[in-house]
Design an enzyme around this catalytic site. Structure first.
Site, mmCIF file in Angstrom:
data_model
loop_
_atom_site.group_PDB
_atom_site.id
_atom_site.type_symbol
_atom_site.label_atom_id
_atom_site.label_comp_id
_atom_site.label_asym_id
_atom_site.label_seq_id
_atom_site.Cartn_x
_atom_site.Cartn_y
_atom_site.Cartn_z
ATOM 1 N N PRO A 154 68.271 102.616 46.081
ATOM 2 C CG PRO A 154 69.522 104.370 45.177
ATOM 3 C CD PRO A 154 68.145 103.782 45.209
ATOM 4 C CG ASP A 155 72.960 100.483 50.198
ATOM 5 O OD1 ASP A 155 73.501 101.168 49.319
ATOM 6 O OD2 ASP A 155 73.464 99.429 50.632
ATOM 7 C CG PHE A 156 72.554 106.269 53.258
ATOM 8 C CD1 PHE A 156 71.697 106.819 52.319
ATOM 9 C CD2 PHE A 156 72.470 106.728 54.573
ATOM 10 C CE1 PHE A 156 70.764 107.782 52.668
ATOM 11 C CE2 PHE A 156 71.548 107.694 54.939
ATOM 12 C CZ PHE A 156 70.699 108.210 53.998
ATOM 13 N NE ARG A 157 77.174 104.917 56.219
ATOM 14 C CZ ARG A 157 75.966 105.209 56.668
ATOM 15 N NH1 ARG A 157 74.963 104.385 56.449
ATOM 16 N NH2 ARG A 157 75.757 106.314 57.345
ATOM 17 C CG ASN A 230 64.677 100.884 55.203
ATOM 18 O OD1 ASN A 230 65.810 101.274 55.476
ATOM 19 N ND2 ASN A 230 64.435 99.692 54.725
ATOM 20 C CG ASP A 232 61.491 102.238 51.878
ATOM 21 O OD1 ASP A 232 60.621 101.847 52.677
ATOM 22 O OD2 ASP A 232 62.525 101.583 51.630
ATOM 23 C CG HIS A 249 66.403 106.637 61.123
ATOM 24 N ND1 HIS A 249 67.443 106.020 60.471
ATOM 25 C CD2 HIS A 249 66.717 106.594 62.442
ATOM 26 C CE1 HIS A 249 68.338 105.623 61.371
ATOM 27 N NE2 HIS A 249 67.914 105.948 62.571
HETATM 28 P P1 CNA Z 1 73.515 101.600 54.718
HETATM 29 O O1 CNA Z 1 74.477 102.224 55.646
HETATM 30 O O2 CNA Z 1 73.503 102.077 53.315
HETATM 31 O O3 CNA Z 1 73.774 100.041 54.760
HETATM 32 C C1 CNA Z 1 73.060 99.127 53.996
HETATM 33 C C2 CNA Z 1 73.612 97.743 54.275
HETATM 34 O O4 CNA Z 1 72.820 96.792 53.590
HETATM 35 C C3 CNA Z 1 75.042 97.564 53.804
HETATM 36 O O5 CNA Z 1 75.758 96.815 54.746
HETATM 37 C C4 CNA Z 1 74.873 96.767 52.512
HETATM 38 O O6 CNA Z 1 75.976 95.948 52.232
HETATM 39 C C5 CNA Z 1 73.663 95.942 52.823
HETATM 40 N N1 CNA Z 1 72.884 95.549 51.649
HETATM 41 C C6 CNA Z 1 72.608 96.267 50.533
HETATM 42 N N2 CNA Z 1 71.800 95.567 49.714
HETATM 43 C C7 CNA Z 1 71.546 94.404 50.330
HETATM 44 C C8 CNA Z 1 70.775 93.269 49.984
HETATM 45 N N3 CNA Z 1 70.067 93.223 48.867
HETATM 46 N N4 CNA Z 1 70.755 92.234 50.837
HETATM 47 C C9 CNA Z 1 71.468 92.260 51.996
HETATM 48 N N5 CNA Z 1 72.214 93.320 52.369
HETATM 49 C C10 CNA Z 1 72.246 94.380 51.556
HETATM 50 O O7 CNA Z 1 72.023 101.757 55.269
HETATM 51 P P2 CNA Z 1 71.487 101.653 56.751
HETATM 52 O O8 CNA Z 1 70.064 101.345 56.648
HETATM 53 O O9 CNA Z 1 72.338 100.814 57.604
HETATM 54 O O10 CNA Z 1 71.694 103.150 57.234
HETATM 55 C C11 CNA Z 1 70.718 103.829 57.851
HETATM 56 C C12 CNA Z 1 70.261 105.031 57.048
HETATM 57 C C13 CNA Z 1 70.035 104.719 55.616
HETATM 58 C C14 CNA Z 1 68.932 105.426 57.569
HETATM 59 O O11 CNA Z 1 68.990 106.679 58.140
HETATM 60 C C15 CNA Z 1 67.963 105.386 56.388
HETATM 61 O O12 CNA Z 1 67.022 106.404 56.461
HETATM 62 C C16 CNA Z 1 68.832 105.534 55.214
HETATM 63 N N6 CNA Z 1 68.329 105.048 53.907
HETATM 64 C C17 CNA Z 1 67.084 104.533 53.780
HETATM 65 C C18 CNA Z 1 66.656 104.094 52.534
HETATM 66 C C19 CNA Z 1 65.265 103.535 52.425
HETATM 67 O O13 CNA Z 1 64.363 103.990 53.121
HETATM 68 N N7 CNA Z 1 65.067 102.552 51.547
HETATM 69 C C20 CNA Z 1 67.485 104.175 51.422
HETATM 70 C C21 CNA Z 1 68.772 104.722 51.596
HETATM 71 C C22 CNA Z 1 69.181 105.146 52.840
#
Ligand code: CNA
Length: 420
Positions: A154-157, A230, A232, A249
């Site tokens: 999952p993402d953050f927001r 990311n 991951d 990061h």
């Molecule tokens: P965020 O703030 O959670 O934003 C994610 C964005 O991606 C949002 O605008 C969503 O609407 C959009 N989104 C989600 N799924 C999809 C999809 N399938 N296709 C297109 N768009 C999508 O995350 P950010 O990366 O902007 O924030 C940065 C943080 C999140 C960093 O410090 C990371 O370390 C941190 N993070 C990383 C992971 C990972 O490594 N996979 C997971 C969760 C958070």
């Protein structure tokens, strides 16, 4: 040359932004006045310095003293403003830093120059044509959590993201969801991160079609650099070369003691054992108290030096910027968007409209270079690859990935064993 240190920070929301904007305007007004005063003073001093009279010399010294006072007052006023701003943002639980101003000093383009960038065609096909015609050969990709969502992380927001689901992880009450990745909070209570780390364990997830697309760009010699937020390690598992990647990061790929006098590396296997047992890992070299954590940049920590070293040249050289799966809320990462030349097209692929805070202008009437491809990264990337004639190659990489399922962890462990 010593690198400037930058801390990771959240971007502020609309209310904060408004306040920041007002303060910026005020500051730039004061700066303008100061410039004027400085100029007048310089002229006066030149006249006075050329004069031999005692009185004139004294007057010159007085002016010097007045100028110094004025500078001190200005400094103090600056400090007060920043302190007030920081405390008002903190009260409302917003970010800790303002977005650094990275605005370009380039000259305004002529209508013809603007037309030349995309011909006012903001379609996916136009983006493909830039790559096909070799107009774009130095592509910089900025990636966020959204590119890994289809892998199951999952993402953050987003609504189903980590912040909305902290309760599911049985995480004790956190002052704010961001605190799970806040270094001060981690030292106070490492449990929330220990719980999350188990779920985000590298090797559990496989790279997505979007990761394979970035690998294709690299294989074809078109990738200037991937800047990823990311942690991951999926970039590593997709085979995107490390020298083509900036892990802005950090990542789970290496683990160290947090005691700055020690910084001993812990083997990933050992770290994983503690996480599996839900015991916050502790250093076995310096002290049983010292916490060990993956080299992820928490809020309040410095970004890797590589980020500061490479970004200006990479973004300055870029002839296409592709931004995928990020809310563009975190600075200084989001500032990369503003570092490209004003003739460089910027393509946002995201399932929601973002980027207004960093000047993405795809929704503006006078837009000439920003494209928004609304949808999931994998969908848009798949269509783009088809348009480019890379559809089969993408499928091949996806199939190859499936056949090597479950060796991700071994790969990460092997990569750590190769580190100096
Ligand atoms: P965020 O703030 O959670 O934003 C994610 C964005 O991606 C949002 O605008 C969503 O609407 C959009 N989104 C989600 N799924 C999809 C999809 N399938 N296709 C297109 N768009 C999508 O995350 P950010 O990366 O902007 O924030 C940065 C943080 C999140 C960093 O410090 C990371 O370390 C941190 N993070 C990383 C992971 C990972 O490594 N996979 C997971 C969760 C958070």
């Amino acid at each position: 040359m010593a690198q400037e240190k930058e801390h990771i920070a959240l971007h502020i929301d609309d209310a904060g932004k408004e306040r920041t904007g007002e303060l910026r305007k005020e500051l730039s007004g004061v700066k303008e006045t100061l410039n004027g005063v400085q100029e007048t003073l310089k002229n006066c001093q030149e006249v006075l310095d050329s004069s031999v009279s005692q009185d004139a010399r004294r007057a010159s010294e007085d002016l010097d003293a007045q100028w110094k006072n004025f500078q001190d007052m200005f400094d103090q006023m600056n400090k007060n403003m920043i302190t007030n701003l920081a405390s008002s943002l903190q009260q409302e639980g917003f970010g800790r830093l303002m977005r650094p101003s990275l605005s370009s000093t380039e000259e305004e383009l002529t209508p013809e120059q603007k037309e030349e960038v995309l011909g006012y065609d903001f379609s996916l096909q136009k983006v493909a044509s830039l790559i096909k015609s070799k107009k774009a050969t130095k592509i910089v990709v900025m990636a966020g959590a959204g590119i890994s969502c289809s892998a199951g992380i999952p993402d953050f927001r987003s609504a189903g993201g980590l912040y909305a689901n902290l309760a599911k992880y049985n995480v004790p009450e956190l002052p704010t969801p961001e605190d799970v990745f806040c270094i001060e909070y981690f030292h106070e209570d490492p449990m929330p991160f220990t719980v999350l780390a188990k779920d985000m364990m590298p090797g559990t997830y496989a790279p997505t079609p979007t990761h394979h697309f970035i690998k294709l760009l690299s294989d074809k010699g078109l990738l200037q650099r991937l800047y990823t937020q990311n942690i991951d390690t999926l970039e590593l598992l997709a085979g995107i070369p490390e020298d083509k990647t900036v892990f802005a990061h950090g990542s789970f790929a290496d683990v160290h003691c947090t005691n700055t006098d020690c910084l001993e590396r812990m083997k990933l296997e050992e770290w994983r054992k503690s996480i599996e047992q839900q015991e916050p890992p502790r250093c076995n070299k310096c002290s049983e108290e010292a916490l060990v954590k993956p080299d992820i940049v928490f809020f309040g920590e410095d970004l890797p030096e590589r980020f500061s070293t490479l970004r200006r040249k990479d973004l300055g050289d870029a002839d296409l910027l592709i931004i995928m799966g990020t809310s563009l809320y975190v600075s200084p990462f989001n500032g990369l968007v503003e570092l490209v030349r004003n003739t460089t097209p910027r393509v946002l692929i995201n399932n929601e409209a973002v980027g207004d805070n960093v000047g993405l202008a795809y929704a503006e009437k006078d837009n000439y270079r920003d494209v928004f491809l609304h949808g999931t990264c994998d969908e848009q990337i798949t269509t783009l690859c088809e348009e480019l004639g890379w559809g089969e190659e993408l499928k091949e990489l996806i199939e190859r990935q499936k056949s090597k399922a479950n060796n991700g962890w071994d790969q990460v462990v092997w990569a750590q064993s190769q580190l100096p």
